[in-house]
Design a protein around this motif. Structure first.
Motif, mmCIF file in Angstrom:
data_model
loop_
_atom_site.group_PDB
_atom_site.id
_atom_site.type_symbol
_atom_site.label_atom_id
_atom_site.label_comp_id
_atom_site.label_asym_id
_atom_site.label_seq_id
_atom_site.Cartn_x
_atom_site.Cartn_y
_atom_site.Cartn_z
ATOM 1 N N LYS A 1 101.313 52.758 64.439
ATOM 2 C CA LYS A 1 101.421 53.817 65.443
ATOM 3 C C LYS A 1 100.469 54.953 65.108
ATOM 4 O O LYS A 1 100.037 55.107 63.970
ATOM 5 N N ARG A 2 100.182 55.722 66.148
ATOM 6 C CA ARG A 2 99.227 56.806 66.008
ATOM 7 C C ARG A 2 99.875 58.091 66.514
ATOM 8 O O ARG A 2 100.356 58.144 67.647
ATOM 9 N N PRO A 3 99.851 59.134 65.683
ATOM 10 C CA PRO A 3 100.487 60.391 66.107
ATOM 11 C C PRO A 3 99.600 61.216 67.024
ATOM 12 O O PRO A 3 98.362 61.192 66.905
ATOM 13 N N TYR A 4 100.209 61.950 67.924
ATOM 14 C CA TYR A 4 99.522 62.901 68.796
ATOM 15 C C TYR A 4 100.283 64.218 68.746
ATOM 16 O O TYR A 4 101.507 64.237 68.630
ATOM 17 N N TRP A 5 99.508 65.269 68.873
ATOM 18 C CA TRP A 5 100.096 66.608 69.031
ATOM 19 C C TRP A 5 99.860 67.020 70.469
ATOM 20 O O TRP A 5 98.736 66.942 70.959
#
Length: 211
Positions: free
Chosen positions: A112-116
């Motif tokens: 998974k890839r985090p986003y703000w």
DNA sequence: CCAGACGTTGTT
DNA sequence: GTCTGG
DNA sequence: CCAGACGTTGTT
DNA sequence: GTCTGG
């Protein structure tokens, strides 16, 4: 959806002026997690109050906070009929100040890839929330809350299919029940472009524990 | 939401 | 507490 | 009627 | 894999 968010010092300025008179009570944090106390704006007969609440809604039939699943979100589509949320949806809505939230995009096998995500206008915002009180064994009354979610707008669907509902300042009174009925019409996504998404930015890493 | 644990025995 | 399934 | 659920997320 | 704690 919304499982981690932030409240920056700048939100204090915004909320202190626009919403309430006791900014000192607003919980600040760059990595606010479920089960911790957050600050929510609730309507009272005497005006709006900033109130600490456990993030994790506790239905009134729970014997305690862990007597059932952790309820950090409530779906806008069903909130009015679900036994756990129905009464709170009608009578106990709140606003949860925020400066932005984190979302994890699923990459399947690749993890998974985090986003703000933060408001593109650069300011503070308030999530739509519902709250519930419950009485502990010691007789003390505690408050808990959940953040309302809705389907994601097209521009963000590639990141995630659910989003927290945002209540704009002009609708605060309606959501809080100070301006009659019609709160249900506010449970929808913001227009495209309202959120600014920054990839590869997750919550700050907590400092390593000293041995 | 993610990160991290996930167990038993007996002894103090 | 209130709703659903049987 | 009683017994049992009561929720969201994502993943397959 | 699944549960718990934050």
């Amino acid at each position: 959806m919304c499982g981690r968010f932030a409240v920056s010092p700048a939100v204090v300025e915004n909320i202190a002026v626009v919403e309430v008179g006791n900014p000192g009570a607003l919980q600040i944090g760059a990595d606010i997690r479920p089960t911790t106390d957050i600050s929510a704006v609730v309507a009272t007969g005497a005006g709006r109050m900033l109130h600490p609440m456990r993030w994790g809604f506790v239905p009134d039939w729970y014997a305690g906070p862990n007597d059932g699943p952790l309820l950090i979100n409530a779906r806008a589509e069903t909130i009015a009929t679900k036994p756990a949320f129905r009464a709170a949806c009608r009578q106990r809505r709140c606003l949860i100040p925020t400066s932005g939230f984190y979302e994890w995009q699923s990459l399947g096998r690749q993890g998974k890839r985090p986003y703000w995500l933060q408001p593109a206008h650069g300011g503070a915002a308030t999530f739509a929330g519902i709250w519930q009180d419950w009485r502990g064994a010691d007789g003390a009354v505690h408050h808990s809350c959940a953040i309302v979610t809705c389907a994601a707008s097209e521009d963000l669907a590639h990141i995630h299919h659910r989003l927290p509902v945002i209540i704009e300042p002009s609708n605060h009174a309606l959501w809080l029940g100070e301006a009659g009925r019609g709160a249900a019409t506010l449970m929808h996504a913001q227009p495209q472009g309202w959120w600014q998404a920054e990839p590869d930015r997750g919550p700050p890493v907590s400092s390593p524990r000293l041995l």
